[in-house]
Write a protein that holds these residues in place. Sequence first.
Motif, PDB file in Angstrom:
ATOM      1  N   ARG A  10       0.772  -1.140   0.025  1.00 12.80           N
ATOM      2  CA  ARG A  10       0.118   0.075   0.074  1.00 12.80           C
ATOM      3  C   ARG A  10       0.832   1.265   0.034  1.00 12.80           C
ATOM      4  NH1 ARG A  10      -5.067   1.180   3.819  1.00 12.80           N
ATOM      5  NH2 ARG A  10      -5.363   3.372   3.284  1.00 12.80           N
ATOM      6  N   ILE A  11       0.741   2.130  -1.126  1.00 11.42           N
ATOM      7  CA  ILE A  11       1.516   3.274  -1.100  1.00 11.42           C
ATOM      8  C   ILE A  11       0.780   4.509  -0.664  1.00 11.42           C
ATOM      9  CG2 ILE A  11       2.960   4.644  -2.671  1.00 11.42           C
ATOM     10  CD1 ILE A  11       3.492   2.204  -4.406  1.00 11.42           C
ATOM     11  N   ARG A  12       1.217   5.321   0.217  1.00 13.08           N
ATOM     12  CA  ARG A  12       0.340   6.404   0.693  1.00 13.08           C
ATOM     13  C   ARG A  12       0.526   7.389  -0.206  1.00 13.08           C
ATOM     14  NH1 ARG A  12      -0.108   6.476   6.540  1.00 13.08           N
ATOM     15  NH2 ARG A  12       0.761   4.629   7.354  1.00 13.08           N
ATOM     16  N   SER A  13      -0.436   8.324  -0.593  1.00 16.63           N
ATOM     17  CA  SER A  13      -0.337   9.606  -1.608  1.00 16.63           C
ATOM     18  C   SER A  13      -0.342  10.629  -0.692  1.00 16.63           C
ATOM     19  CB  SER A  13      -1.880   9.539  -2.234  1.00 16.63           C
ATOM     20  OG  SER A  13      -2.753   9.774  -1.233  1.00 16.63           O
ATOM     21  N   THR A  14      -0.204  10.700   0.570  1.00 14.86           N
ATOM     22  CA  THR A  14      -0.007  11.702   1.516  1.00 14.86           C
ATOM     23  C   THR A  14       1.380  11.615   2.160  1.00 14.86           C
ATOM     24  OG1 THR A  14      -1.066  10.818   3.443  1.00 14.86           O
ATOM     25  CG2 THR A  14      -2.597  12.101   1.862  1.00 14.86           C
ATOM     26  N   PRO A  15       2.085  12.456   2.604  1.00 15.03           N
ATOM     27  CA  PRO A  15       3.201  12.545   3.274  1.00 15.03           C
ATOM     28  C   PRO A  15       3.316  12.002   4.447  1.00 15.03           C
ATOM     29  CG  PRO A  15       2.971  14.941   3.074  1.00 15.03           C
ATOM     30  CD  PRO A  15       1.623  14.024   2.493  1.00 15.03           C
ATOM     31  N   VAL A  16       4.228  11.128   4.617  1.00 15.92           N
ATOM     32  CA  VAL A  16       4.328  10.113   6.020  1.00 15.92           C
ATOM     33  C   VAL A  16       4.676  11.269   7.150  1.00 15.92           C
ATOM     34  CG1 VAL A  16       5.347   8.230   7.143  1.00 15.92           C
ATOM     35  CG2 VAL A  16       4.445   8.225   4.698  1.00 15.92           C
ATOM     36  N   ALA A  17       5.497  12.112   6.990  1.00 13.33           N
ATOM     37  CA  ALA A  17       6.144  12.783   8.271  1.00 13.33           C
ATOM     38  C   ALA A  17       5.730  14.449   7.608  1.00 13.33           C
ATOM     39  CB  ALA A  17       7.520  12.615   8.476  1.00 13.33           C
ATOM     40  N   ARG A  18       5.322  15.266   8.677  1.00 14.08           N
ATOM     41  CA  ARG A  18       5.470  16.552   8.431  1.00 14.08           C
ATOM     42  C   ARG A  18       5.518  17.251   9.731  1.00 14.08           C
ATOM     43  NH1 ARG A  18       0.958  13.428   8.946  1.00 14.08           N
ATOM     44  NH2 ARG A  18      -0.838  14.081   9.838  1.00 14.08           N
ATOM     45  N   SER A  19       5.613  18.584   9.796  1.00 23.23           N
ATOM     46  CA  SER A  19       5.656  19.341  10.849  1.00 23.23           C
ATOM     47  C   SER A  19       4.534  20.630  11.125  1.00 23.23           C
ATOM     48  CB  SER A  19       7.101  20.154  10.927  1.00 23.23           C
ATOM     49  OG  SER A  19       7.009  20.955   9.962  1.00 23.23           O
ATOM     50  N   ARG A  20       4.328  20.824  12.381  1.00 20.75           N
ATOM     51  CA  ARG A  20       3.378  21.916  12.580  1.00 20.75           C
ATOM     52  C   ARG A  20       3.878  22.842  13.576  1.00 20.75           C
ATOM     53  NH1 ARG A  20      -1.452  23.854  11.233  1.00 20.75           N
ATOM     54  NH2 ARG A  20      -2.581  24.566  12.700  1.00 20.75           N
ATOM     55  N   GLY A  21       4.627  23.870  13.348  1.00 20.17           N
ATOM     56  CA  GLY A  21       5.186  24.842  14.343  1.00 20.17           C
ATOM     57  C   GLY A  21       6.529  23.983  14.720  1.00 20.17           C
ATOM     58  N   ASP A  22       6.773  23.763  15.976  1.00 13.67           N
ATOM     59  CA  ASP A  22       8.030  23.141  16.583  1.00 13.67           C
ATOM     60  C   ASP A  22       7.702  21.618  16.561  1.00 13.67           C
ATOM     61  OD1 ASP A  22       6.175  23.692  18.642  1.00 13.67           O
ATOM     62  OD2 ASP A  22       7.902  23.786  20.354  1.00 13.67           O
ATOM     63  N   LEU A  23       6.626  21.128  16.245  1.00 13.29           N
ATOM     64  CA  LEU A  23       6.338  19.625  16.383  1.00 13.29           C
ATOM     65  C   LEU A  23       6.339  18.879  15.039  1.00 13.29           C
ATOM     66  CD1 LEU A  23       3.233  19.863  18.700  1.00 13.29           C
ATOM     67  CD2 LEU A  23       5.512  19.750  19.440  1.00 13.29           C
ATOM     68  N   ARG A  24       6.790  17.652  15.206  1.00 13.23           N
ATOM     69  CA  ARG A  24       7.225  16.892  14.217  1.00 13.23           C
ATOM     70  C   ARG A  24       5.713  15.602  14.241  1.00 13.23           C
ATOM     71  NH1 ARG A  24      12.615  14.743  13.043  1.00 13.23           N
ATOM     72  NH2 ARG A  24      11.538  14.552  10.723  1.00 13.23           N
ATOM     73  N   ILE A  25       5.206  15.515  13.167  1.00  9.76           N
ATOM     74  CA  ILE A  25       4.084  14.385  13.015  1.00  9.76           C
ATOM     75  C   ILE A  25       4.431  13.368  12.086  1.00  9.76           C
ATOM     76  CG2 ILE A  25       1.624  14.087  12.580  1.00  9.76           C
ATOM     77  CD1 ILE A  25       2.035  17.589  12.692  1.00  9.76           C
ATOM     78  N   LEU A  26       4.398  12.379  12.713  1.00  5.90           N
ATOM     79  CA  LEU A  26       4.715  10.912  12.003  1.00  5.90           C
ATOM     80  C   LEU A  26       3.343  10.239  12.069  1.00  5.90           C
ATOM     81  CD1 LEU A  26       6.592   8.982  10.573  1.00  5.90           C
ATOM     82  CD2 LEU A  26       7.275   8.248  12.708  1.00  5.90           C
ATOM     83  N   ASP A  27       2.956   9.680  10.616  1.00  3.56           N
ATOM     84  CA  ASP A  27       1.622   8.734  10.584  1.00  3.56           C
ATOM     85  C   ASP A  27       2.072   7.175  11.159  1.00  3.56           C
ATOM     86  OD1 ASP A  27       0.626  10.314   7.642  1.00  3.56           O
ATOM     87  OD2 ASP A  27       0.416  10.988   9.695  1.00  3.56           O
ATOM     88  N   VAL A  28       1.839   6.842  12.109  1.00  3.37           N
ATOM     89  CA  VAL A  28       1.903   5.367  12.394  1.00  3.37           C
ATOM     90  C   VAL A  28       1.159   4.507  11.735  1.00  3.37           C
ATOM     91  CG1 VAL A  28       1.995   3.979  14.359  1.00  3.37           C
ATOM     92  CG2 VAL A  28       2.566   6.261  14.628  1.00  3.37           C
ATOM     93  N   ARG A  29      -0.302   4.825  11.657  1.00  2.00           N
ATOM     94  CA  ARG A  29      -1.072   4.003  10.717  1.00  2.00           C
ATOM     95  C   ARG A  29      -1.946   5.144   9.988  1.00  2.00           C
ATOM     96  NH1 ARG A  29      -2.800   1.406  15.980  1.00  2.00           N
ATOM     97  NH2 ARG A  29      -4.558   2.741  15.783  1.00  2.00           N
ATOM     98  N   ASP A  30      -2.987   4.521   9.205  1.00  3.03           N
ATOM     99  CA  ASP A  30      -3.960   5.343   8.469  1.00  3.03           C
ATOM    100  C   ASP A  30      -4.817   6.186   9.462  1.00  3.03           C
ATOM    101  OD1 ASP A  30      -3.137   4.618   6.223  1.00  3.03           O
ATOM    102  OD2 ASP A  30      -4.741   3.126   5.909  1.00  3.03           O
ATOM    103  N   ASP A  31      -4.950   5.714  10.707  1.00  5.61           N
ATOM    104  CA  ASP A  31      -5.810   6.541  11.659  1.00  5.61           C
ATOM    105  C   ASP A  31      -5.268   7.019  13.048  1.00  5.61           C
ATOM    106  OD1 ASP A  31      -5.299   3.960  12.570  1.00  5.61           O
ATOM    107  OD2 ASP A  31      -7.638   3.703  13.377  1.00  5.61           O
ATOM    108  N   LEU A  32      -3.675   6.902  13.053  1.00  9.88           N
ATOM    109  CA  LEU A  32      -2.927   7.281  14.262  1.00  9.88           C
ATOM    110  C   LEU A  32      -1.612   7.940  13.804  1.00  9.88           C
ATOM    111  CD1 LEU A  32      -2.695   6.923  17.383  1.00  9.88           C
ATOM    112  CD2 LEU A  32      -1.380   4.869  16.611  1.00  9.88           C
TER     113      LEU A  32
END
Length: 88
Positions: A10-32
């Motif tokens: 399964r290839i994701r069409s959205t970025p797996v990692a991104r940032s918001r302000g000083d925080l980094r957001i990493l997709d663990v699953r589609d819903d988490l």
Amino acid sequence: MQTTTEPALRIRSTPVARSRGDLRILDVRDDLSRVTRANGEIVGYVDRVDVAGGTAYRARRYVSTERRFVAFPDVWSADDAVDCLRWG
């Protein structure tokens, strides 16, 4: 004769990692998603919750001194849930 199939990649069409302000957001699953600081410290998690009105998002802050999570109220935007962890 029964044949087995390999699970599809399964290839994701959205970025797996991104940032918001000083925080980094990493997709663990589609819903988490895991939210961390730049140094790798876990701030908390944002998970998608299906509700009657559509999709809501729940932020859970990790309190390392107590080794537990504190849940924030559900919000309608994933960015708002991250902001709960950022400012709350």
